[in-house]
Design an enzyme around this catalytic site. Structure first.
Site, PDB file in Angstrom:
ATOM      1  N   TYR A   1      -8.533 -44.430  60.721  1.00 47.28           N
ATOM      2  CA  TYR A   1      -9.357 -44.733  61.851  1.00 47.28           C
ATOM      3  C   TYR A   1      -9.876 -46.060  62.044  1.00 47.28           C
ATOM      4  O   TYR A   1     -10.039 -46.835  62.829  1.00 47.28           O
ATOM      5  CB  TYR A   1     -10.716 -43.796  62.342  1.00 47.28           C
TER       6      TYR A   1
ATOM      7  N   HIS B   1     -12.938 -36.400  73.682  1.00 49.54           N
ATOM      8  CA  HIS B   1     -12.280 -36.137  72.501  1.00 49.54           C
ATOM      9  C   HIS B   1     -12.806 -37.283  71.534  1.00 49.54           C
ATOM     10  O   HIS B   1     -12.477 -37.444  70.539  1.00 49.54           O
ATOM     11  CB  HIS B   1     -10.653 -36.439  72.306  1.00 49.54           C
TER      12      HIS B   1
ATOM     13  N   CYS C   1     -23.650 -39.623  62.743  1.00 50.77           N
ATOM     14  CA  CYS C   1     -24.189 -39.094  61.523  1.00 50.77           C
ATOM     15  C   CYS C   1     -23.936 -37.631  61.120  1.00 50.77           C
ATOM     16  O   CYS C   1     -24.103 -36.658  62.228  1.00 50.77           O
ATOM     17  CB  CYS C   1     -25.687 -39.499  61.580  1.00 50.77           C
TER      18      CYS C   1
ATOM     19  N   CYS D   1     -25.908 -44.691  57.274  1.00 51.24           N
ATOM     20  CA  CYS D   1     -26.223 -44.909  58.693  1.00 51.24           C
ATOM     21  C   CYS D   1     -27.603 -45.189  58.881  1.00 51.24           C
ATOM     22  O   CYS D   1     -28.433 -45.328  58.081  1.00 51.24           O
ATOM     23  CB  CYS D   1     -25.863 -43.316  59.261  1.00 51.24           C
TER      24      CYS D   1
ATOM     25  N   GLY E   1      -0.216 -38.789  81.687  1.00 53.24           N
ATOM     26  CA  GLY E   1       0.056 -38.969  80.413  1.00 53.24           C
ATOM     27  C   GLY E   1      -0.397 -38.341  79.402  1.00 53.24           C
ATOM     28  O   GLY E   1      -0.871 -38.677  78.419  1.00 53.24           O
TER      29      GLY E   1
HETATM   30  P1  NAD Z   1       0.356 -36.821  73.548  1.00 51.25           P
HETATM   31  O1  NAD Z   1       0.578 -37.961  72.480  1.00 51.25           O
HETATM   32  O2  NAD Z   1       0.437 -35.465  73.083  1.00 51.25           O
HETATM   33  O3  NAD Z   1       1.382 -36.969  74.642  1.00 51.25           O
HETATM   34  C1  NAD Z   1       1.555 -38.148  75.365  1.00 51.25           C
HETATM   35  C2  NAD Z   1       2.051 -37.664  76.868  1.00 51.25           C
HETATM   36  O4  NAD Z   1       2.261 -39.235  77.540  1.00 51.25           O
HETATM   37  C3  NAD Z   1       3.657 -37.175  76.656  1.00 51.25           C
HETATM   38  O5  NAD Z   1       3.780 -36.146  77.481  1.00 51.25           O
HETATM   39  C4  NAD Z   1       4.588 -38.448  77.080  1.00 51.25           C
HETATM   40  O6  NAD Z   1       5.677 -37.936  77.827  1.00 51.25           O
HETATM   41  C5  NAD Z   1       3.742 -39.032  78.036  1.00 51.25           C
HETATM   42  N1  NAD Z   1       3.910 -40.673  78.211  1.00 51.25           N
HETATM   43  C6  NAD Z   1       4.304 -41.383  77.162  1.00 51.25           C
HETATM   44  N2  NAD Z   1       4.462 -42.777  77.439  1.00 51.25           N
HETATM   45  C7  NAD Z   1       4.125 -42.415  79.026  1.00 51.25           C
HETATM   46  C8  NAD Z   1       4.099 -43.666  79.971  1.00 51.25           C
HETATM   47  N3  NAD Z   1       4.383 -44.757  79.904  1.00 51.25           N
HETATM   48  N4  NAD Z   1       3.444 -43.256  81.301  1.00 51.25           N
HETATM   49  C9  NAD Z   1       3.149 -41.909  81.314  1.00 51.25           C
HETATM   50  N5  NAD Z   1       3.451 -40.913  80.448  1.00 51.25           N
HETATM   51  C10 NAD Z   1       3.829 -41.314  79.275  1.00 51.25           C
HETATM   52  O7  NAD Z   1      -1.094 -37.252  74.116  1.00 51.25           O
HETATM   53  P2  NAD Z   1      -2.412 -36.081  74.878  1.00 51.25           P
HETATM   54  O8  NAD Z   1      -1.764 -35.240  75.442  1.00 51.25           O
HETATM   55  O9  NAD Z   1      -3.109 -37.281  75.216  1.00 51.25           O
HETATM   56  O10 NAD Z   1      -3.007 -35.548  73.638  1.00 51.25           O
HETATM   57  C11 NAD Z   1      -2.983 -36.042  72.133  1.00 51.25           C
HETATM   58  C12 NAD Z   1      -4.238 -36.141  71.558  1.00 51.25           C
HETATM   59  O11 NAD Z   1      -4.021 -37.397  70.480  1.00 51.25           O
HETATM   60  C13 NAD Z   1      -5.292 -36.435  72.359  1.00 51.25           C
HETATM   61  O12 NAD Z   1      -6.558 -35.600  71.894  1.00 51.25           O
HETATM   62  C14 NAD Z   1      -6.203 -37.774  71.872  1.00 51.25           C
HETATM   63  O13 NAD Z   1      -7.446 -37.799  71.402  1.00 51.25           O
HETATM   64  C15 NAD Z   1      -5.044 -38.235  70.835  1.00 51.25           C
HETATM   65  N6  NAD Z   1      -4.486 -39.893  70.755  1.00 51.25           N
HETATM   66  C16 NAD Z   1      -5.189 -40.559  71.416  1.00 51.25           C
HETATM   67  C17 NAD Z   1      -4.733 -41.961  71.725  1.00 51.25           C
HETATM   68  C18 NAD Z   1      -5.384 -42.773  72.386  1.00 51.25           C
HETATM   69  O14 NAD Z   1      -6.913 -42.795  72.513  1.00 51.25           O
HETATM   70  N7  NAD Z   1      -4.879 -43.931  72.968  1.00 51.25           N
HETATM   71  C19 NAD Z   1      -3.392 -42.061  71.022  1.00 51.25           C
HETATM   72  C20 NAD Z   1      -2.707 -41.082  70.771  1.00 51.25           C
HETATM   73  C21 NAD Z   1      -3.527 -39.817  70.368  1.00 51.25           C
END
Ligand code: NAD
Length: 257
Positions: free
Chosen positions: A74, A129, A137, A156, A196
Site C-alpha cells: 500500500y 472500499h 487505528c 497513531c 469500469g
Molecule cells: P477490476 O480490476 O476487477 O475490473 C476492472 C474492469 O475495468 C474490467 O471489467 C475491465 O474490463 C474494465 N476496464 C479496464 N480498462 C477500462 C477502461 N479504460 N474503460 C472502461 N473499463 C475498463 O476492478 P473492480 O471491478 O473495480 O474491482 C476491483 C477491486 O480492486 C475494487 O474493490 C478496488 O478497491 C480494487 N482496485 C482499486 C483500484 C483503484 O483504486 N484505482 C485499482 C485496482 C484495484
C-alpha cells in the site's frame, strides 16, 4: 465507438433537444475508470494486482500472515497515486461536469481507493472500499489522512501506540462501508451507470439488481468488454471510459440519453 447503441434524441415541439429528465443518478465506478490514468486494474491480469496475488495483499489473512508485505504494497500504491504521471482522465472530468450541470442529484459510489474523483473536482464521493491516502487505528477505529508510508512501527495519533495503524482499505472478506446509504440511493435512482467494473466483487456486483427494484431505473454498463453482470443491464456502452463517458455525459445533459 464499437458496440455503442444508437442514441435516441427526444425533441420538444420547436424541435430543440429536451434537457435531461433524470432526478437521481447513481454512478458506480471501478478500477477501469482509473486505468487510463495509469493505475492498473487487477481483473485484467489474472487476479494479480501489480504482480501480487490479491489475497496476499488485500485480505485480513494476508495482513496477519505478512504485515510487512501488505504495508509495503500500500505504501507503493500511495507513492504511485501521488506521482506526477497519475492524474484524473477525461472520464473523471466528465463526471464533474455532470455533477455541476445536472439540476438533479448525481452521486458517485466508487470501489476505487484512489482519489482521482476528488482531484478532478467531484463532490460527495462515496468510497465503499476505503481510501488509499487514509489509515485507521485498529483499536479506536479513528481515521487519519496519511500521505506518507506506514508500517508496523507507525504510531497513531489517538493512542500513541506503535503497531495499531492499518491501511483504511476494505479487504476481501470485510464488509464494505456506507451500504445502507448506497442501498437507499439505489432505490431512488432513475439512472444507474456502472463504469469500469468487472462485476466480480460482491456486493457492488448486485447494485444493478437493487437499482432495478426502484423507480423505473434505467441501467447502463460502460466497459471495454463484456462482464459477469453485463446481461443484467438495459444497455451497454463498449469502449474506454475516457472516450465513452464524455459522450454519455454530453448526451445526458442534452436530454438525449
Ligand atoms: P477490476 O480490476 O476487477 O475490473 C476492472 C474492469 O475495468 C474490467 O471489467 C475491465 O474490463 C474494465 N476496464 C479496464 N480498462 C477500462 C477502461 N479504460 N474503460 C472502461 N473499463 C475498463 O476492478 P473492480 O471491478 O473495480 O474491482 C476491483 C477491486 O480492486 C475494487 O474493490 C478496488 O478497491 C480494487 N482496485 C482499486 C483500484 C483503484 O483504486 N484505482 C485499482 C485496482 C484495484
Amino acid at each position: 465507438m464499437a458496440g455503442q447503441r444508437i442514441l435516441f434524441w427526444p425533441c420538444n415541439k420547436q424541435g430543440a433537444p429536451m434537457a435531461s429528465h433524470y432526478k437521481n443518478i447513481v454512478i458506480l465506478t471501478g478500477a477501469g475508470i482509473s486505468a487510463e490514468s495509469g493505475i492498473s486494474t487487477f481483473r485484467d491480469s489474472n487476479g494479480l494486482w501489480e504482480n501480487h496475488d490479491v489475497m496476499e495483499v488485500a485480505s485480513p489473512q494476508g495482513f496477519s500472515a505478512n504485515p510487512s508485505l501488505v504495508y509495503r504494497f500500500y505504501n507503493e500504491r500511495k507513492k504511485q497515486l501521488q506521482s506526477i504521471e497519475v492524474k484524473p482522465n477525461l472520464a473523471h472530468e466528465a463526471l464533474v461536469e455532470l455533477q455541476s450541470k445536472l439540476p438533479g442529484n448525481v452521486t458517485i459510489v466508487t470501489q476505487n481507493v484512489d482519489d482521482l474523483h476528488e482531484r478532478s473536482g467531484s463532490r460527495d464521493v462515496i468510497h465503499m472500499h476505503g481510501e488509499l491516502l487514509k489509515s485507521r487505528c485498529l483499536k479506536t477505529e479513528q481515521i487519519f489522512k496519511t500521505l506518507g508510508d506506514i508500517d508496523e512501527l507507525s504510531i497513531c495519533e489517538c493512542c500513541q501506540t506503535p503497531g495499531n495503524l492499518r491501511p483504511h482499505i476494505v479487504w476481501f472478506g470485510e464488509i464494505p462501508m456506507f451500504m445502507n446509504q448506497i442501498e437507499s440511493l439505489l432505490h431512488e435512482a432513475d439512472l444507474f451507470l456502472s463504469i469500469g467494473t468487472s462485476g466480480q466483487v460482491y456486493p457492488a456486483s448486485m447494485f444493478v439488481q437493487i437499482a432495478k427494484l426502484g423507480n423505473e431505473c434505467k441501467t447502463v454498463e460502460v466497459n471495454v468488454e463484456e462482464t459477469a453482470v453485463s446481461w443484467n443491464f438495459d444497455e451497454k456502452v463498449q469502449g474506454p471510459a475516457g472516450e465513452t463517458v464524455p459522450v454519455i455525459v454530453e448526451n445526458i445533459l442534452k436530454g438525449h440519453f
